[in-house]
Scaffold this motif. Structure first.
Motif, PDB file in Angstrom:
ATOM      1  N   MET A 175      47.637  45.427  25.532  1.00 43.99           N
ATOM      2  CA  MET A 175      46.991  44.967  27.049  1.00 43.99           C
ATOM      3  C   MET A 175      48.240  42.939  27.202  1.00 43.99           C
ATOM      4  O   MET A 175      49.010  42.863  25.602  1.00 43.99           O
ATOM      5  N   GLU A 176      48.095  42.797  27.807  1.00 48.10           N
ATOM      6  CA  GLU A 176      49.155  41.970  28.641  1.00 48.10           C
ATOM      7  C   GLU A 176      48.351  40.829  28.808  1.00 48.10           C
ATOM      8  O   GLU A 176      47.601  40.624  29.682  1.00 48.10           O
ATOM      9  N   ARG A 177      48.209  39.371  28.050  1.00 46.75           N
ATOM     10  CA  ARG A 177      46.969  38.325  28.437  1.00 46.75           C
ATOM     11  C   ARG A 177      48.431  37.480  29.511  1.00 46.75           C
ATOM     12  O   ARG A 177      49.587  37.107  29.378  1.00 46.75           O
ATOM     13  N   LEU A 178      47.526  36.833  30.367  1.00 43.02           N
ATOM     14  CA  LEU A 178      47.961  36.470  31.738  1.00 43.02           C
ATOM     15  C   LEU A 178      47.375  35.202  31.754  1.00 43.02           C
ATOM     16  O   LEU A 178      46.424  34.733  31.544  1.00 43.02           O
ATOM     17  N   PHE A 179      48.653  34.344  32.153  1.00 48.31           N
ATOM     18  CA  PHE A 179      47.666  32.469  32.478  1.00 48.31           C
ATOM     19  C   PHE A 179      48.178  32.267  33.401  1.00 48.31           C
ATOM     20  O   PHE A 179      49.179  32.570  34.783  1.00 48.31           O
ATOM     21  N   ASP A 180      47.137  31.051  34.029  1.00 42.34           N
ATOM     22  CA  ASP A 180      47.978  29.976  35.396  1.00 42.34           C
ATOM     23  C   ASP A 180      49.626  29.710  34.782  1.00 42.34           C
ATOM     24  O   ASP A 180      49.805  29.926  33.741  1.00 42.34           O
ATOM     25  N   TYR A 198      41.675  42.759  34.206  1.00 44.06           N
ATOM     26  CA  TYR A 198      40.400  42.289  34.362  1.00 44.06           C
ATOM     27  C   TYR A 198      40.417  40.929  34.201  1.00 44.06           C
ATOM     28  O   TYR A 198      41.215  40.458  34.077  1.00 44.06           O
ATOM     29  N   ALA A 199      39.263  40.550  34.251  1.00 43.03           N
ATOM     30  CA  ALA A 199      39.086  39.288  34.294  1.00 43.03           C
ATOM     31  C   ALA A 199      39.363  38.975  32.840  1.00 43.03           C
ATOM     32  O   ALA A 199      38.590  39.907  31.389  1.00 43.03           O
ATOM     33  N   THR A 200      39.062  37.446  32.264  1.00 42.97           N
ATOM     34  CA  THR A 200      38.669  37.724  30.599  1.00 42.97           C
ATOM     35  C   THR A 200      37.515  38.138  30.479  1.00 42.97           C
ATOM     36  O   THR A 200      37.545  38.437  28.768  1.00 42.97           O
ATOM     37  N   THR A 201      36.521  38.602  31.196  1.00 45.81           N
ATOM     38  CA  THR A 201      35.370  38.728  30.810  1.00 45.81           C
ATOM     39  C   THR A 201      35.103  39.970  30.089  1.00 45.81           C
ATOM     40  O   THR A 201      33.764  40.529  29.777  1.00 45.81           O
ATOM     41  N   GLY A 202      35.892  40.754  31.585  1.00 42.55           N
ATOM     42  CA  GLY A 202      36.790  42.431  30.628  1.00 42.55           C
ATOM     43  C   GLY A 202      36.216  43.216  31.474  1.00 42.55           C
ATOM     44  O   GLY A 202      36.630  44.046  32.043  1.00 42.55           O
ATOM     45  N   LYS A 203      35.676  42.025  32.675  1.00 49.22           N
ATOM     46  CA  LYS A 203      35.489  43.075  34.088  1.00 49.22           C
ATOM     47  C   LYS A 203      36.807  43.211  35.261  1.00 49.22           C
ATOM     48  O   LYS A 203      38.076  42.714  34.799  1.00 49.22           O
ATOM     49  N   ASN A 204      36.283  44.454  35.211  1.00 54.03           N
ATOM     50  CA  ASN A 204      38.496  44.924  36.752  1.00 54.03           C
ATOM     51  C   ASN A 204      37.851  44.389  38.005  1.00 54.03           C
ATOM     52  O   ASN A 204      37.231  44.332  38.257  1.00 54.03           O
ATOM     53  N   ILE A 205      39.329  43.885  37.814  1.00 54.54           N
ATOM     54  CA  ILE A 205      39.606  42.820  39.407  1.00 54.54           C
ATOM     55  C   ILE A 205      40.700  43.413  40.122  1.00 54.54           C
ATOM     56  O   ILE A 205      40.708  42.609  41.219  1.00 54.54           O
ATOM     57  N   GLY A 206      41.241  44.577  39.953  1.00 55.16           N
ATOM     58  CA  GLY A 206      42.099  44.875  40.856  1.00 55.16           C
ATOM     59  C   GLY A 206      43.345  45.368  39.293  1.00 55.16           C
ATOM     60  O   GLY A 206      43.155  46.115  38.741  1.00 55.16           O
ATOM     61  N   ARG A 207      44.181  45.816  40.601  1.00 60.92           N
ATOM     62  CA  ARG A 207      45.000  46.968  39.831  1.00 60.92           C
ATOM     63  C   ARG A 207      47.059  46.245  39.838  1.00 60.92           C
ATOM     64  O   ARG A 207      47.001  46.287  40.831  1.00 60.92           O
ATOM     65  N   ARG A 208      47.515  47.149  39.724  1.00 61.91           N
ATOM     66  CA  ARG A 208      49.151  47.088  39.563  1.00 61.91           C
ATOM     67  C   ARG A 208      49.310  47.731  40.730  1.00 61.91           C
ATOM     68  O   ARG A 208      48.893  49.400  40.806  1.00 61.91           O
ATOM     69  N   VAL A 209      50.239  47.427  41.796  1.00 58.01           N
ATOM     70  CA  VAL A 209      51.058  48.242  42.725  1.00 58.01           C
ATOM     71  C   VAL A 209      53.029  48.038  42.412  1.00 58.01           C
ATOM     72  O   VAL A 209      52.558  47.001  43.070  1.00 58.01           O
ATOM     73  N   SER A 210      53.666  48.938  42.256  1.00 64.72           N
ATOM     74  CA  SER A 210      54.506  48.000  42.071  1.00 64.72           C
ATOM     75  C   SER A 210      54.237  47.116  40.817  1.00 64.72           C
ATOM     76  O   SER A 210      54.705  47.440  39.947  1.00 64.72           O
ATOM     77  N   ASN A 211      55.531  45.957  41.617  1.00 60.68           N
ATOM     78  CA  ASN A 211      55.350  44.720  41.225  1.00 60.68           C
ATOM     79  C   ASN A 211      54.761  43.685  40.813  1.00 60.68           C
ATOM     80  O   ASN A 211      54.695  42.865  40.474  1.00 60.68           O
ATOM     81  N   HIS A 257      44.210  30.897  30.349  1.00 59.35           N
ATOM     82  CA  HIS A 257      44.289  32.167  29.936  1.00 59.35           C
ATOM     83  C   HIS A 257      43.455  32.399  31.204  1.00 59.35           C
ATOM     84  O   HIS A 257      41.956  32.306  31.492  1.00 59.35           O
ATOM     85  N   ILE A 258      43.877  33.111  32.089  1.00 60.75           N
ATOM     86  CA  ILE A 258      43.170  33.891  33.362  1.00 60.75           C
ATOM     87  C   ILE A 258      42.717  35.181  33.510  1.00 60.75           C
ATOM     88  O   ILE A 258      42.037  35.936  34.623  1.00 60.75           O
ATOM     89  N   ALA A 259      43.866  36.740  32.790  1.00 66.04           N
ATOM     90  CA  ALA A 259      43.441  37.743  33.287  1.00 66.04           C
ATOM     91  C   ALA A 259      44.394  38.799  31.734  1.00 66.04           C
ATOM     92  O   ALA A 259      44.607  37.968  30.951  1.00 66.04           O
ATOM     93  N   ASN A 260      43.469  39.568  31.909  1.00 66.52           N
ATOM     94  CA  ASN A 260      44.146  40.341  31.131  1.00 66.52           C
ATOM     95  C   ASN A 260      44.200  42.224  31.693  1.00 66.52           C
ATOM     96  O   ASN A 260      43.766  42.540  32.707  1.00 66.52           O
ATOM     97  N   ALA A 261      46.127  42.538  31.495  1.00 67.67           N
ATOM     98  CA  ALA A 261      46.289  43.791  31.903  1.00 67.67           C
ATOM     99  C   ALA A 261      46.258  44.667  30.594  1.00 67.67           C
ATOM    100  O   ALA A 261      47.323  44.677  30.028  1.00 67.67           O
ATOM    101  N   SER A 262      45.586  45.771  31.464  1.00 68.86           N
ATOM    102  CA  SER A 262      46.346  46.836  30.611  1.00 68.86           C
ATOM    103  C   SER A 262      46.296  48.529  31.166  1.00 68.86           C
ATOM    104  O   SER A 262      45.829  48.857  32.398  1.00 68.86           O
ATOM    105  N   GLY A 263      47.924  49.066  30.769  1.00 67.53           N
ATOM    106  CA  GLY A 263      47.963  50.236  31.725  1.00 67.53           C
ATOM    107  C   GLY A 263      48.605  49.205  33.492  1.00 67.53           C
ATOM    108  O   GLY A 263      48.677  48.364  33.172  1.00 67.53           O
ATOM    109  N   GLU A 264      47.680  50.199  34.446  1.00 58.89           N
ATOM    110  CA  GLU A 264      47.620  50.075  35.298  1.00 58.89           C
ATOM    111  C   GLU A 264      46.392  49.104  36.367  1.00 58.89           C
ATOM    112  O   GLU A 264      46.476  48.467  37.415  1.00 58.89           O
ATOM    113  N   ARG A 265      45.404  48.625  35.669  1.00 58.74           N
ATOM    114  CA  ARG A 265      44.461  47.664  35.344  1.00 58.74           C
ATOM    115  C   ARG A 265      44.988  45.698  34.917  1.00 58.74           C
ATOM    116  O   ARG A 265      45.292  45.859  34.809  1.00 58.74           O
TER     117      ARG A 265
END
Length: 102
Positions: free
Chosen positions: A1-6, A21-34, A11-19
């Motif tokens: 899991m990749e923790r992401l910050f502003d 997630y919000a800090t609450t765990g809700k899926n909010i998007g996906r990775r496209v390229s970079n 701490h504002i989000a987490n990336a797991s694989g190509e997805r």
């Protein structure tokens, strides 16, 4: 899991694989390229300085819709790693709208 910050180190989000997630765990998007797009396929932002999720002000991707890839569910709350420290302003980037991270 990749923790992401502003840019302020919050701490504002987490990336797991190509997805994305919000800090609450809700899926909010996906990775496209970079970069990341929201659930509906609209540009959200990109990782800057190894772990900062910021929005490029003049991104060539912001007017393109990458399509809805569906909701990947909820990964649960991964905890709060605390503040990682401010990096100040990054030329050409702004913090993401907090409403897009819920």
């Amino acid at each position: 899991m990749e923790r992401l910050f502003d840019s302020k180190g919050n701490h504002i989000a987490n990336a797991s694989g190509e997805r994305l997630y919000a800090t609450t765990g809700k899926n909010i998007g996906r990775r496209v390229s970079n970069f990341f797009v929201d659930i509906s396929g609209k540009y959200l932002g990109e990782v800057v300085s190894s772990n900062r999720l910021l929005r490029r002000s003049n991104s060539p991707y912001k007017n393109i819709n990458y399509g809805n890839a569906g909701d990947a569910g909820n990964i649960g709350n991964a905890g709060n790693p605390g503040n990682s420290g401010s990096i100040g302003t990054v030329s050409g980037f702004v913090d993401l709208d907090k409403n897009k991270l819920r």
